[in-house]
Motif scaffolding. Sequence first.
Motif, PDB file in Angstrom:
ATOM      1  N   ASP A 107      -7.108  -6.418 -31.220  1.00 21.40           N
ATOM      2  CA  ASP A 107      -7.678  -5.464 -32.783  1.00 21.40           C
ATOM      3  C   ASP A 107      -7.917  -5.861 -33.399  1.00 21.40           C
ATOM      4  O   ASP A 107      -9.149  -4.886 -33.956  1.00 21.40           O
ATOM      5  CB  ASP A 107      -6.031  -4.932 -32.631  1.00 21.40           C
ATOM      6  CG  ASP A 107      -4.989  -4.327 -32.099  1.00 21.40           C
ATOM      7  OD1 ASP A 107      -5.482  -4.001 -30.962  1.00 21.40           O
ATOM      8  OD2 ASP A 107      -3.532  -3.822 -32.366  1.00 21.40           O
ATOM      9  N   ASP A 108      -8.350  -7.104 -33.990  1.00 21.86           N
ATOM     10  CA  ASP A 108      -9.171  -7.307 -34.639  1.00 21.86           C
ATOM     11  C   ASP A 108     -10.553  -7.719 -33.907  1.00 21.86           C
ATOM     12  O   ASP A 108     -11.479  -6.994 -35.086  1.00 21.86           O
ATOM     13  CB  ASP A 108      -8.396  -8.600 -35.001  1.00 21.86           C
ATOM     14  CG  ASP A 108      -9.757  -8.968 -36.726  1.00 21.86           C
ATOM     15  OD1 ASP A 108      -9.667  -8.459 -37.820  1.00 21.86           O
ATOM     16  OD2 ASP A 108     -10.070 -10.313 -36.061  1.00 21.86           O
ATOM     17  N   ALA A 109     -10.839  -7.737 -32.551  1.00 26.45           N
ATOM     18  CA  ALA A 109     -12.624  -7.669 -32.510  1.00 26.45           C
ATOM     19  C   ALA A 109     -13.207  -6.201 -33.112  1.00 26.45           C
ATOM     20  O   ALA A 109     -14.197  -6.625 -33.340  1.00 26.45           O
ATOM     21  CB  ALA A 109     -12.124  -8.678 -31.288  1.00 26.45           C
ATOM     22  N   MET A 110     -11.871  -5.843 -32.251  1.00 28.31           N
ATOM     23  CA  MET A 110     -12.682  -3.962 -31.417  1.00 28.31           C
ATOM     24  C   MET A 110     -12.614  -3.690 -33.239  1.00 28.31           C
ATOM     25  O   MET A 110     -13.627  -2.816 -33.612  1.00 28.31           O
ATOM     26  CB  MET A 110     -11.752  -3.116 -31.256  1.00 28.31           C
ATOM     27  CG  MET A 110     -11.117  -3.366 -30.100  1.00 28.31           C
ATOM     28  SD  MET A 110     -10.529  -2.223 -28.371  1.00 28.31           S
ATOM     29  CE  MET A 110      -8.832  -2.984 -29.507  1.00 28.31           C
ATOM     30  N   ARG A 111     -11.460  -4.190 -34.281  1.00 27.13           N
ATOM     31  CA  ARG A 111     -12.279  -3.726 -35.602  1.00 27.13           C
ATOM     32  C   ARG A 111     -13.105  -3.964 -36.030  1.00 27.13           C
ATOM     33  O   ARG A 111     -14.127  -3.624 -36.997  1.00 27.13           O
ATOM     34  CB  ARG A 111     -11.103  -4.510 -36.376  1.00 27.13           C
ATOM     35  CG  ARG A 111     -11.109  -3.602 -37.941  1.00 27.13           C
ATOM     36  CD  ARG A 111     -10.264  -3.904 -39.162  1.00 27.13           C
ATOM     37  NE  ARG A 111      -8.361  -3.865 -38.530  1.00 27.13           N
ATOM     38  CZ  ARG A 111      -7.825  -4.525 -38.437  1.00 27.13           C
ATOM     39  NH1 ARG A 111      -8.359  -5.937 -37.742  1.00 27.13           N
ATOM     40  NH2 ARG A 111      -7.168  -4.130 -37.684  1.00 27.13           N
ATOM     41  N   VAL A 112     -13.704  -5.145 -35.789  1.00 31.92           N
ATOM     42  CA  VAL A 112     -15.527  -5.583 -36.744  1.00 31.92           C
ATOM     43  C   VAL A 112     -16.389  -5.269 -35.441  1.00 31.92           C
ATOM     44  O   VAL A 112     -17.348  -4.673 -36.565  1.00 31.92           O
ATOM     45  CB  VAL A 112     -15.244  -7.752 -36.430  1.00 31.92           C
ATOM     46  CG1 VAL A 112     -15.791  -8.209 -36.747  1.00 31.92           C
ATOM     47  CG2 VAL A 112     -14.211  -8.250 -37.113  1.00 31.92           C
ATOM     48  N   GLN A 113     -15.981  -4.833 -34.423  1.00 30.26           N
ATOM     49  CA  GLN A 113     -17.229  -4.597 -34.193  1.00 30.26           C
ATOM     50  C   GLN A 113     -17.561  -2.563 -33.761  1.00 30.26           C
ATOM     51  O   GLN A 113     -18.874  -2.576 -34.514  1.00 30.26           O
ATOM     52  CB  GLN A 113     -16.982  -4.227 -32.387  1.00 30.26           C
ATOM     53  CG  GLN A 113     -18.095  -3.620 -31.399  1.00 30.26           C
ATOM     54  CD  GLN A 113     -17.578  -3.940 -30.043  1.00 30.26           C
ATOM     55  OE1 GLN A 113     -16.668  -3.137 -29.999  1.00 30.26           O
ATOM     56  NE2 GLN A 113     -18.634  -4.637 -28.748  1.00 30.26           N
ATOM     57  N   ARG A 114     -16.531  -2.425 -34.603  1.00 32.68           N
ATOM     58  CA  ARG A 114     -16.406  -0.874 -35.054  1.00 32.68           C
ATOM     59  C   ARG A 114     -17.512  -0.939 -36.351  1.00 32.68           C
ATOM     60  O   ARG A 114     -17.986   0.058 -36.692  1.00 32.68           O
ATOM     61  CB  ARG A 114     -14.969  -0.749 -34.966  1.00 32.68           C
ATOM     62  CG  ARG A 114     -15.322   1.251 -35.020  1.00 32.68           C
ATOM     63  CD  ARG A 114     -13.956   1.885 -34.257  1.00 32.68           C
ATOM     64  NE  ARG A 114     -14.065   3.907 -34.512  1.00 32.68           N
ATOM     65  CZ  ARG A 114     -13.023   4.528 -34.350  1.00 32.68           C
ATOM     66  NH1 ARG A 114     -12.369   4.030 -33.498  1.00 32.68           N
ATOM     67  NH2 ARG A 114     -13.065   5.252 -34.448  1.00 32.68           N
TER      68      ARG A 114
END
Length: 873
Positions: free
Chosen positions: A349-356
């Motif tokens: 979830d954290d990586a997806m947050r950064v990417q988004r």
Amino acid sequence: MNAEQNRLLESNARIKHWKRWGPYLSERAWGTVREDYSADGSAWEYFPHDHARSRAYRWNEDGIGGISDRKQNICFSIALWNGKDPILKERLFGLTGNEGNHGEDVKELYYYLDSTPTHSYMKYLYKYPQAAFPYERLVSENRSRTKLDREFELIDTGIFDENRYFDVFIEYAKADVDDILIRITVANRGDEAASINVLPTVWYRNVWSWTGAAADGEMRCSEPGVIEIGHRSVGHRCLFFDESAELLFTENETNNERLFNSPNRTRYVKDAFNDYIVLGKHDAVNPMQTGTKAAANYILEIPAKSEVSLRMRLSDGEMGFETFDATFAERINEADEFFDSVTSLGLSDDAMRVQRQAFAGLLWSKQFYHYDVRDWLMGDPAMPKPPAQRLEGRNSYWGHLHNSDVISMPDKWEYPWYAAWDLAFHCIPLALVDAQFAKDQLMLMLREWYMHPNGQIPAYEWAFGDVNPPVHAWAALRVYQIDKKRAGTADRKFLERIFHKLLLNFTWWVNRKDAEGKNVFEGGFLGLDNIGVFDRSQPLPTGGRLVQADCTSWMAMYCLNMLAIALELSIEDDAYEDVASKFWEHFVFIADAMNNLGEDGISLWDEHDGFYYDVLHLHETGQSMPLKVRSMVGLIPLFAVATIESDLLDQLPDFKRRMQWFIDNRPDLTDNINCARKPGVGERRLLAVAYRERLEKVLRFMLDEDEFLSPYGIRALSRFHHEAPYILEVNSQEHRVDYEPAESSSGLFGGNSNWRGPVWFPVNYLLIESLQKFHHYYGDDFMIECPTGSGKMMNLWQVSEEISRRLSHIFLKDADGNRPVYGSSEKQQSDPHFRDHILFYEYFHGDNGSGIGASHQTGWTGLVAKLLQQSGE
């Protein structure tokens, strides 16, 4: 196909113009070259922040979290007042290049949280203190600091320490192409109730004052809660307010009385809302409620730990709010669905947050950019004639250049203008979400009204004639490949169109930057300011000339990119085989010049050290010397690498025959370089400047954690120079290069840019791709120790993934829940209202990964979105 993908299809086919409205409003228009009409080119001083609220801009507009139509005829943003500030907060504040101890620097906290490619949904956060904004303290404190000191930021003032601030969220959801729902949510993070004025503001860009014409239309109050907008170009619109508020009107005209002690053109002027709200001048606004700038004045009392939302609608017809919340929810769900189709499986979830948020920053950083150099040089009919010095000064040889487009920016405050080599990197992650926009952006830089008639691509606004690395061909090919893979079809028309334009630019490089016709190049600035012993944009203090290992390598890379494009086009049109042969042979000549001894016995390659260096040639003495600085200059030769598939060669018999003839008949050029002589994995051929033995030697330096390999990527300068600075004495003057992991202590090469130690994303990204190409040829049999001295062996693909993950982990939470990007800032690391909002800096501390330079340069740092997509976390 999900809903956002359908909107993209409709937009690209011009069926529905979903991108007509977007975040095309700058966050700083003051202090830019376009607004500078001084004799000496001092843009920051000519139009300072203090003038911005009172002076109408000539070329574009600015605001906080704002939007406009794609030609910026109508603009919308918010203004704020906490009851204590000396001025209304209508735009972002920061230090000019001469005020900051490390150059220009925004002094605000704001975040791009979300955006779809068509801007059907967008979300922005601005953090507004409840105490008086510390304008003077930020200026004086930074002015008193030296270049050896760190910058003094807004968060360092302590103004957020007791949570006495507002989080102001600005959201947009498109009900239709010209029907935009706007939601402003103000959250009081403090322990006590606090009041705030919120002014949703709409205005026309002033395009009339410069010619003495009438305004392009008028806004008026047609009924309570409605601002009616009638614009000559855009047509009829209304800004509807769901909650009642006082409506204010004025003109977007300069307050000459305040600034220049001369008569105003109109009774009501640009800074009227400031005077009405802050100074209590009730006669500052138009009582007839008409004008070219209007706002609703909401006075909100927000309880502690609570929030208030305002709803409005900018529309060409619809005025109701019955479906407002449902439409917002639908657009947010559609945005989630769209990004789910982009994000790689397996990300946390954290990586997806950064990417988004990286994608959000890229998409928010589009800007309407308007600059007609001829008009800027000659002046406007209704304005005083510019000083004659301008005709010989900045950009005076770019009179053909006429820009009036939405362009991807490095960021919209510190760099509110396009930079051609930055833009090339932007287009790689953009291709994942909007390939057509990425292709259009690359083509735009090569159009006749951008590219110089001599073939040079405009570098950036401060000096279009500067020289940046030639990465456009690489970007065009990569965007083509990404688009082909995702769409399943190849846009060969794009590739062919851009190839013909790139031929002109390539010729410019060969004619202008190979001074002696020996296939070694000197490029000047090349974007890598502060990396060398001398300022490479200026005449050398030693005299003579500097043969640049990096510039020569960039040209070798350019040859290979052009070769790859020509080979791709040759599959369906054999006419391109001849020009493919031209680039293959040109590459061989450049690679030979880099790798072999020159007439004076000095080569760009140092066999003893196992590294590439610049070479200084002194004409008077005939002496040549390598400048033995272990920097990115010596790693860039790795960028010049490509592979050719065996089945592709079989499809192109003329090219294959010519290549084989050259290999067989010019062993003087081809014996000592990777020149496709020996097939590798899958019978593919390799073209590279650094053949295997030299590649291994360079990688030993690059993967040494006491040299280039940081826990957060590859440093721009080896840490070796921390204890052993490079020193060169010339005419009793010392020139030196020290390892500096953060900001540069030298202002010699320009502002807050620094390549003397920090980690930069663009060159790291190219290194990752280069390692993957080498692995494509050598396969798993080529193993290298990574890190050097660790005893751990990796193939080159694994090394590329290791570097990729080190870069990504600048932003990701570590085992303690901290993000390296925020360094020792406790507030940003642990506060729930800070810690998950990501800032994508210009570059990063070479030892601890903290963010440095421009704080919102999601442009090329947005490459982290692509790294997460391809290599995970």
